[in-house]
Each structure stands twice: as structure tokens, then as C-alpha cells.
Design an enzyme around this catalytic site. Structure first.
Site, short mmCIF file in Angstrom:
data_model
loop_
_atom_site.label_atom_id
_atom_site.label_comp_id
_atom_site.label_asym_id
_atom_site.label_seq_id
_atom_site.Cartn_x
_atom_site.Cartn_y
_atom_site.Cartn_z
N GLY A 232 -10.79 18.29 4.56
CA GLY A 232 -11.64 17.61 5.53
C GLY A 232 -13.10 17.46 5.20
N ARG A 269 -10.75 14.29 -0.44
CA ARG A 269 -11.93 13.44 -0.65
C ARG A 269 -13.06 14.16 -1.42
NH1 ARG A 269 -13.08 9.44 3.36
NH2 ARG A 269 -11.78 10.74 4.70
N ARG A 305 -11.24 0.42 3.43
CA ARG A 305 -11.88 1.38 4.33
C ARG A 305 -12.89 0.74 5.29
NH1 ARG A 305 -14.48 5.33 3.41
NH2 ARG A 305 -13.47 6.70 4.92
N CYS A 336 -8.55 -13.95 2.02
CA CYS A 336 -8.69 -15.06 2.97
C CYS A 336 -8.89 -14.57 4.40
CB CYS A 336 -7.47 -15.95 2.86
SG CYS A 336 -7.30 -16.58 1.20
N GLU A 337 -9.91 -13.78 4.60
CA GLU A 337 -10.25 -13.29 5.94
C GLU A 337 -11.75 -13.16 6.04
OE1 GLU A 337 -8.35 -9.92 7.63
OE2 GLU A 337 -6.45 -10.37 6.66
N TYR A 365 -9.21 7.56 -1.33
CA TYR A 365 -8.68 6.66 -0.30
C TYR A 365 -9.12 5.21 -0.48
CZ TYR A 365 -7.87 11.20 1.90
OH TYR A 365 -7.48 12.49 2.15
#
Ligand code: LLP
Length: 406
Positions: A232, A269, A305, A336-337, A365
Site C-alpha cells: 500500500g 507500487r 490510470r 479514439c476517445e 500498474y
């Protein structure tokens, strides 16, 4: 800005180098987008954990980036693997990680997964009342019981895991029943597990969770062999972010543990996040309604992310790293967004087509959450050290995507 990059990052003759390798050389040799991992940074983080908790078993949260070379490197530093699927277990086994250094998680493990975990000799974290019998029947021997401590981690809602109502773990009453049932079924209940959430930047909720976990154990009058504190610890994505050091984080948690208990830590992470930098090639630069866009040759398929968690990143124009910013640019992907924006407002010298853009803190991630959206094959990853680069994940090709078609 370099403080967000891996430890070995330098600017030499106006160009970013990582592990002693100029980024233009990496881009020319391996193509872009490219995820570059700094070996020294991964090793340094692993050592920081081992030094902060010499008696602990440290297992890498494989989900942050399932990669055999990274798992091997971590194993050389004495770090095992936390896996949560058959696939992640296969990566850990391919890296030669022994069963006693593997912790197997999951809120819905299949019979096949439980059998594979049993065969590997992994420590299995029970997550549901029904899992006791399933685990025993699959031949699992060693287990932990996952407790939901009922704390609200201060992080994005999608990555909180210890609050009431979460899909993970068991309430104290349910956990107690699972401990009893597991013992009845002859399982070796080595201890308890908790995981508060991810990208945590404050310790308070985690300390509270350990207090609750201790209370749970006191009620059962049980001093277990092992307490697994989960992962975490967050990393810095932007210069504004502040995070505790590994030593401070781990020290504060270990202080809360009863004497004689072996801790397990599951960082993901914080082991690989800062070690990774993504290199993109700048393409179209254009203005639209007062915003200047610089488009890169990747986007939400190699790092979703921003879309998933509203994540913020910074960027360096890596081939003109000493030039001063002249404007604010929106870094858009090639998908395409309209929402395919990696960085909303990056201060940069005016980007030109062909420039390389380096985005730090992208080791965790990113590729792991990647997709082949728009038929875009996933990028390669390399590991750099001492002026050398080694391919640790091959770039996918369109032909490979077509192979799944019938
Ligand atoms: N242990 C357990 C049981 C976990 O569920 C996780 C992460 C870890 C350890 C490792 O946590 P870390 O040290 O990496 O925070 N995709 C999200 C993060 C999901 C985390 C899932 N569980 C993101 O990109 O922010």
C-alpha cells in the site's frame, strides 16, 4: 523534476539518461512507447524494505507488473511474490520463486487456483467462509485468514480495501469462525492478513487497522506465527506529492505488532513504481479552442490510470531536457476517445514532432493494466543498468493480435 525519475536518471548534454543509457538510444533500438526500468532503483527499494524489516518475509505485489526478469531481480534481493491468480503464480514460478516465498490471494479463487497454490506450497490467504473447505479439499496446508479491519484508507475509492462493505476479507466475527473451521479441517492457520489500500500517503489508517487486528487476536487469545500487513505505500507522481519513506512506513507498522510474530509485507507500487519511465514519441502538435495538444504514440492502452483513478503525471521533453518551459500542453494519446489524455496541463518547451517525452513514476500498474484497445499492440519493456539495456518484455505485434481471431 528529476526527483520523480529513477535514482540513476541524469541529464547529459541536454538529454535524459537512465542507468547510463541515453533515452534516444533506447527509443531507436527498442521503439516507442517503451517502458524503461532502472535496475538500481528496484534493488534499492527492495533493500530498503529488507533493512526496515530484517525478520519479515517481503513479497512483491506481482500485480504491479508481472514480469519474470523483475521477479528474478527481486528474488536476488530476498523478495518473494504475492500472487492472486493462476497467471501471476505462473510468473512467480517461472522466475524460480520457491513456494515458501509465495503468498496466494484472491477474493474468488478457483479450484484450479487453490490446487496450483497447494502444489506450489504457497501460503494461501482465506478470503471467504466457503473457502475453508475448498482449500482443504484442494490440498492446501498453510493458510492466513484475511481480516477486514473496517478502516477507510485515504486514497482513490477504487483502491480502498479495508472498509466495511468491501469485497475483500472477513469481518471479525466471520474471521473468527473461519479460523475455527480451518483448524477443524486440519489446516495450519499461520496467522492473519490485512491490506488497507493502495497509493497510501498517510500511515494513520494502517496503524488503526493493526490495532484492530491486535484486538481481534486478543479476543481469540491467540499469538499467531505470522501477521501479514499487506502493501500500500504510495509513490510520488508529481512534485506536489509527499510520501513517507519505506523506513518510516514499515517502522511505524512493525512497532504495533506483538512480540515474536513474523511479519509479511506485500509492497507492489513502492518497489517498482519510481523505477519505471515511459518513453513516447511526440507526433501531432495542434491547437484547439485555446488548448495546445501534443499527441503521443501511446495513451490509455499502455497507461489507463488517468481514466481509472484520475491519476496525474508530469513529463519531461527528454531530448531537450535543459530547455525552459515555454507553454502549457495537453498530452493526448492516439486512441479514439476525447478522454484519452495522459496529462491535462504539462509545462514544456514547445514540443515538436519526433521529440521524446518521458513520463516518470510509470513502473507500477501501467503495462499491467494495459490493453490492446484500438488494435494497438502493447509496448516493450527494458531494464537498464551500467550503460546497458536488456529487453525484459517484447513488444507485441498486430500479427499476434490477429492470431486470436477465428
Ligand atoms: N497486497 C494485496 C492484498 C493487494 O491487493 C495489493 C494491491 C498489494 C498487496 C500491493 O499494493 P501496493 O503496494 O502496490 O499498493 N491498479 C491500482 C492499484 C491496485 C492495487 C491492488 N492491490 C492503481 O493503479 O493504482
Amino acid at each position: 523534476m528529476l526527483e520523480l525519475f529513477p535514482k540513476s536518471a541524469r541529464v547529459e548534454a541536454g538529454e535524459l539518461t537512465i542507468g547510463g543509457v541515453p533515452v534516444s538510444r533506447l527509443a531507436d533500438e527498442f521503439g516507442t512507447p517503451l517502458v524503461v526500468y532502472d535496475e538500481a532503483s528496484v534493488r534499492a527499494q527492495a533493500r530498503a524494505y529488507r533493512e526496515a524489516a530484517p525478520d519479515a518475509l517481503v513479497v512483491y505485489g506481482t500485480k504491479a507488473f508481472a514480469n519474470v526478469a523483475i521477479l528474478r531481480l527481486l528474488a536476488e534481493e530476498g523478495v518473494g511474490a504475492d500472487v492472486s491468480t493462476l497467471g501471476e503464480l505462473a510468473f512467480a514460478r517461472a522466475a524460480g520463486i520457491a513456494g515458501d516465498a509465495i503468498v496466494f490471494h484472491g477474493n474468488n479463487k478457483s479450484v484450479e487456483e487453490l490446487r496450483a497454490a497447494a502444489e506450489a506450497g504457497a501460503l494461501v490467504v482465506l478470503d471467504a467462509p466457503s473457502e475453508v473447505d475448498a482449500a482443504a479439499e484442494a490440498g492446501v496446508r498453510r493458510v492466513l485468514v484475511r481480516l477486514t479491519p473496517g478502516v477507510e484508507a485515504v486514497t482513490h475509492a477504487a483502491i480502498r480495501t479495508a472498509h466495511e462493505g468491501t469485497k475483500f476479507g472477513l469481518s471479525p466475527e466471520a474471521a473468527r469462525a473461519v479460523v475455527e473451521r480451518a483448524r477443524e479441517r486440519g489446516l495450519d492457520v499461520e496467522g492473519v492478513h490485512m491490506h488497507v489500500g493502495s497509493q497510501l500517503t498517510r500511515i494513520e489508517e494502517s496503524v488503526l487497522a493493526v490495532e484492530r487486528l491486535r484486538h481481534f487476536l486478543e479476543e481469540l487469545d491467540w499469538t499467531p506465527q505470522t501477521i501479514d500487513l499487506g502493501g500500500g505505500l504510495g509513490i510520488r507522481y508529481t512534485r506536489e506529492d509527499e510520501v513517507p519513506s519505506v523506513a518510516d512506513w514499515v517502522g511505524a507498522l512493525l512497532r504495533e505488532l506483538p512480540a515474536g510474530v513474523r511479519p509479511i509485507l506485500e509492497p507492489g507500487r513502492s518497489l517498482v513504481g519510481r523505477a519505471g519511465v515511459t518513453l513516447y514519441r511526440v507526433g501531432v502538435v495542434k491547437e484547439s479552442g485555446g488548448v495546445t495538444y501534443a499527441a503521443i504514440d501511446g495513451g490509455m492502452s499502455d497507461n489507463p490510470r488517468p481514466q481509472l483513478y484520475g491519476a496525474r503525471y508530469e513529463a519531461l521533453l527528454a531530448t531537450r531536457a535543459e530547455e525552459l518551459p515555454t507553454g502549457v500542453y495537453r498530452i493526448a494519446g492516439k486512441h479514439c476517445e476525447t478522454g484519452d489524455v495522459l496529462i491535462d496541463a504539462a509545462e514544456l518547451p514547445e514540443p515538436r514532432p519526433g521529440d521524446l517525452l518521458a513520463v516518470p513514476a510509470t513502473g507500477a500498474y501501467t503495462l499491467a493494466l494495459g490493453s490492446t484497445y484500438n488494435g494497438v499492440p502493447r509496448p516493450a519493456a527494458v531494464l537498464v543498468a551500467d550503460g546497458e539495456a536488456r529487453l525484459i518484455r517484447r513488444r507485441e505485434s498486430v500479427d499476434e493480435l490477429l492470431r486470436f481471431e477465428t
